[in-house]
Write a protein that holds these residues in place. Structure first.
Motif, mmCIF file in Angstrom:
data_model
loop_
_atom_site.group_PDB
_atom_site.id
_atom_site.type_symbol
_atom_site.label_atom_id
_atom_site.label_comp_id
_atom_site.label_asym_id
_atom_site.label_seq_id
_atom_site.Cartn_x
_atom_site.Cartn_y
_atom_site.Cartn_z
ATOM 1 N N PHE A 131 -7.941 3.530 2.616
ATOM 2 C CA PHE A 131 -7.793 2.229 3.274
ATOM 3 C C PHE A 131 -8.888 1.104 2.688
ATOM 4 O O PHE A 131 -8.251 -0.049 2.198
ATOM 5 N N TYR A 175 -8.513 0.443 -0.878
ATOM 6 C CA TYR A 175 -7.467 -0.308 -1.121
ATOM 7 C C TYR A 175 -7.825 -2.154 -0.808
ATOM 8 O O TYR A 175 -7.295 -2.949 -1.558
ATOM 9 N N ASN A 230 3.552 8.099 3.072
ATOM 10 C CA ASN A 230 2.365 8.092 3.588
ATOM 11 C C ASN A 230 1.880 9.384 3.738
ATOM 12 O O ASN A 230 2.808 10.285 3.853
ATOM 13 N N PHE A 239 0.849 -1.192 0.071
ATOM 14 C CA PHE A 239 -0.019 -0.056 -0.072
ATOM 15 C C PHE A 239 0.920 1.287 -0.006
ATOM 16 O O PHE A 239 0.508 2.325 -0.677
#
Length: 275
Positions: A177, A180, A119, A32
């Motif tokens: 999130f 994903y 991130n 990710f």
């Protein structure tokens, strides 16, 4: 990644999660957080080389900044996921013509900055570093660059900042999130493991990282632009940010998608900066 590769990876990590859920979750989070694109391409170098560059240090990262000098207000540009400073070329040329002092940064693991992972929280700290170094007046952020800009201003409350401009910015980290997890087809073991890893690394669950919630604490004049046909970040994210921000102007577009690279959008930006 192709749908076939996504399915193979998702199914493989799901199978591993029955044996070692922590290992599967670690790998899912690494995937990710690892950009596959966004480094400087050969065709982008000529434009980027027209700027004065400078490296700033954030922890163990070298963050490359670009400066097209002018005598006007200092404007900082923060690109989005799997992109780099080159994405701003048209807008930069328009700002140069108006003699603004233009700063842009390549995010960690993007462009010519170092690092392998990325991130929004890390990015917000890099934006803080650059904004302080260059004494920024205005920040323009696209996509996760907009989210990170909001995270930065919520935390540091920079009173010298005159305006923020958020383009196609996501609001809820839980939404990022979840999209994903759904794309990869992860099971609940991995999904729960991802939430626990975020809690361990950032001392908060993903639900804490909400730009709509943070917007309640941001007094800085803010322009929000979002396209109703954005297929990457839902339009509702922008609505939530705007509803909670006491000093925001919200412009809706149609047909420009997530990229928002359009003359009309740039005109909105230029008018807002000058107002």
């Amino acid at each position: 990644m192709s749908n076939t590769i996504i399915k193979i990876i998702g199914n493989s990590l799901n199978a591993i999660s029955y044996i070692s859920p922590k290992y599967a979750s670690d790998k899912a989070l690494d995937l990710f957080a690892t950009p596959r694109k966004g480094r400087v391409l050969e065709k982008q170098k000529a434009f980027l080389d027209s700027a004065e560059t400078h490296q700033l240090k954030h922890e163990n990262l070298n963050i490359l900044t670009y400066n097209w000098k002018g005598t006007g207000k200092t404007i900082l540009l923060a690109h989005g996921w799997e992109s780099n400073t080159h994405r701003w070329e048209v807008l930069i040329n328009q700002l140069k013509a108006l003699n603004y002092n233009i700063i842009a940064l390549d995010a960690p693991a993007h462009g010519a900055s170092s690092g392998k992972q990325f991130n929004a929280v890390m990015y917000s700290e890099c934006i803080h570093l650059v904004a302080e170094h260059y004494k920024t007046d205005i920040i323009i952020g696209h996509s996760v660059g907009g989210m990170a800009t909001g995270f930065y201003q919520n935390k540091y409350q920079n009173k010298n900042l005159e305006k923020l401009i958020l383009l196609g910015a996501p609001s809820e980290f839980t939404g990022v999130f979840k999209r994903y997890v759904d794309m990869m087809g992860y099971n609940k073991r991995i999904e729960n493991g991802l939430n626990n890893l975020v809690l361990k690394r950032f001392n908060n669950l993903p639900s804490y990282f909400s730009l709509a919630t943070f917007a309640k604490n941001i007094d800085t004049k803010t322009l929000i632009i979002h396209d109703v046909e954005d297929k990457i970040i839902p339009y509702n994210d922008a609505e939530m940010i705007a509803e909670n921000h006491k000093n925001a102007t919200f412009i809706t577009t149609k047909g420009y998608g997530h990229g928002l690279r359009n003359e009309i959008v740039n005109n909105h930006i230029l008018e807002y900066i000058a107002s």
